[in-house]
Design a protein around this motif. Structure first.
Motif, PDB file in Angstrom:
ATOM      1  N   ARG A 130       0.755  -1.623   0.205  1.00 51.67           N
ATOM      2  CA  ARG A 130      -0.337  -0.068   0.002  1.00 51.67           C
ATOM      3  C   ARG A 130       0.563   1.113   0.187  1.00 51.67           C
ATOM      4  O   ARG A 130       0.477   2.006  -0.528  1.00 51.67           O
ATOM      5  N   THR A 131       1.985   1.407   0.488  1.00 56.49           N
ATOM      6  CA  THR A 131       2.747   2.332   0.991  1.00 56.49           C
ATOM      7  C   THR A 131       3.563   2.750  -0.613  1.00 56.49           C
ATOM      8  O   THR A 131       3.311   3.656  -0.811  1.00 56.49           O
TER       9      THR A 131
ATOM     10  N   LYS B 276       1.297   4.671  -2.660  1.00 50.39           N
ATOM     11  CA  LYS B 276       0.468   5.482  -2.837  1.00 50.39           C
ATOM     12  C   LYS B 276       1.991   6.755  -3.174  1.00 50.39           C
ATOM     13  O   LYS B 276       1.551   8.094  -3.165  1.00 50.39           O
TER      14      LYS B 276
ATOM     15  N   SER C 100       1.375   7.221  -6.422  1.00 50.04           N
ATOM     16  CA  SER C 100       0.754   8.090  -6.639  1.00 50.04           C
ATOM     17  C   SER C 100       0.908   9.614  -6.649  1.00 50.04           C
ATOM     18  O   SER C 100       0.438  10.019  -7.515  1.00 50.04           O
TER      19      SER C 100
END
Length: 335
Positions: free
Chosen positions: A202-203, A206, A209
């Motif tokens: 997830r990091t 992120k 993005s």
């Protein structure tokens, strides 16, 4: 995938309270196509199984002796067969103490993949299959059920020896069979969880993005780079290999191969040089895009329900946490 050593013992443990019984193999598995096919199938099944943990050994102790036995085997203190006998005996003892009813075939395999040495340990169940005899009669036979492996771990021996500070040289299955069963097998390995695979993934997403926003990358190029990230990460997961940030950075931007890597390091996301890919998290990462009458919208699916809310009845999107650059433009426009 050269196999250096492979042994399979059997542990009988029935639900009627009968003590667990260990049936030792007479010797290592001989070099054969059947042995190689078995390990290839086991490896593929292990890699394809979702829900893994990543960690490192506890300090060697009476409660967690496996790392010491493995180190002694690697140093030539005893051979692989004796290592497997000692380890299987310990597994049988833990199985009995935990009062668990799941026996099975205890498989130990030391193999190489590329320049890396691995040790896989798995408890494999039997299942029935139908076979055809030479005179064309059907008969029921027992086979090792490699499609549903519940308890298994893989130790990256090379990483353990060459990078003792690593917190992810052991991977293990985190199945749905119950915490008690998972914990007893993890205690047998002597493993503690060292890195959060889903959280690290997830990091990374992120960071990607943020990178796309900071570089002001056009929509089509952003989709291509996102696809490259997901395809590479999924391929690594399929092979049972970690995501390497420098390698990923080079794939995302071939003209500036260090660009994404330098961005991650400069922003201090806390990511390791390599991290375990989590397939469930990656599967959720896709972009919603749309363009109409001067309006262009593009965002990652994981933002839906958080920073972005969709009102289906009203056909509206509510955005939170707007980029600073966009906010400043809107302020100047409204002044």
């Amino acid at each position: 995938m050269p196999i250096l050593h492979s042994v399979i013992h059997k542990i009988d443990k029935k639900p009627d309270g009968t003590p667990a019984a260990l049936h030792l193999a007479a010797a290592e598995q001989v070099d054969s196509s059947a042995r190689d096919d078995l390990m290839q199938q086991l490896n593929e099944s292990y890699n394809a199984t979702a829900g893994k943990g990543w960690g490192l050994f506890h300090a060697e102790s009476g409660a967690f002796p496996l790392s010491g036995w493995l180190g002694k085997y690697l140093a030539g203190g005893f051979d692989f067969f004796n290592f497997s006998v000692i380890a299987a005996s310990h597994l049988t003892k833990l199985m009995e103490e935990s009062n668990l009813t799941t026996g099975g075939h205890a498989l130990f395999c030391h193999y190489q993949q590329g320049l890396t040495d691995y040790l896989t340990i798995a408890l494999v169940q039997e299942t029935e299959a139908i076979a055809m005899t030479e005179d064309l009669h059907l008969k029921a036979v027992k086979r090792l059920d490699l499609d549903r492996i519940r308890l298994a771990a893989r130790i990256n021996i090379s990483e353990w020896k060459n990078n003792p500070q690593s917190k992810q040289y052991i991977s293990f299955l985190k199945g749905k069979q119950g915490r008690k069963l998972n914990d007893y097998f993890r205690d047998f390995i002597g493993c503690q969880e060292g890195i959060d695979g889903p959280g690290e993934t997830r990091t990374l997403l992120k960071a990607f993005s943020d990178f796309v926003d900071s570089e002001d990358i056009v929509e089509e190029a952003a989709r291509e780079k996102a696809s490259t990230l997901v395809n590479y990460s999924m391929a690594q997961a399929k092979m049972g290999e970690p995501i390497a940030l420098e390698e990923l950075s080079g794939l995302i931007d071939e003209d500036r191969p260090k660009n994404f890597y330098d961005f991650i390091k400069a922003k201090d996301y806390g990511l390791s040089e390599t991290l375990p890919p989590d397939k469930k998290t990656l599967n959720k990462f896709r972009r919603f895009t749309g363009r109409a009458e001067g309006l262009s919208i593009s965002f990652e699916a994981h933002l839906l329900g958080g920073k972005i809310e969709f009102d289906e009845a009203g056909g509206t999107l509510t955005l939170r946490g707007l980029p600073t650059q966009l906010t400043e433009q809107l302020k100047r426009a409204g002044a």
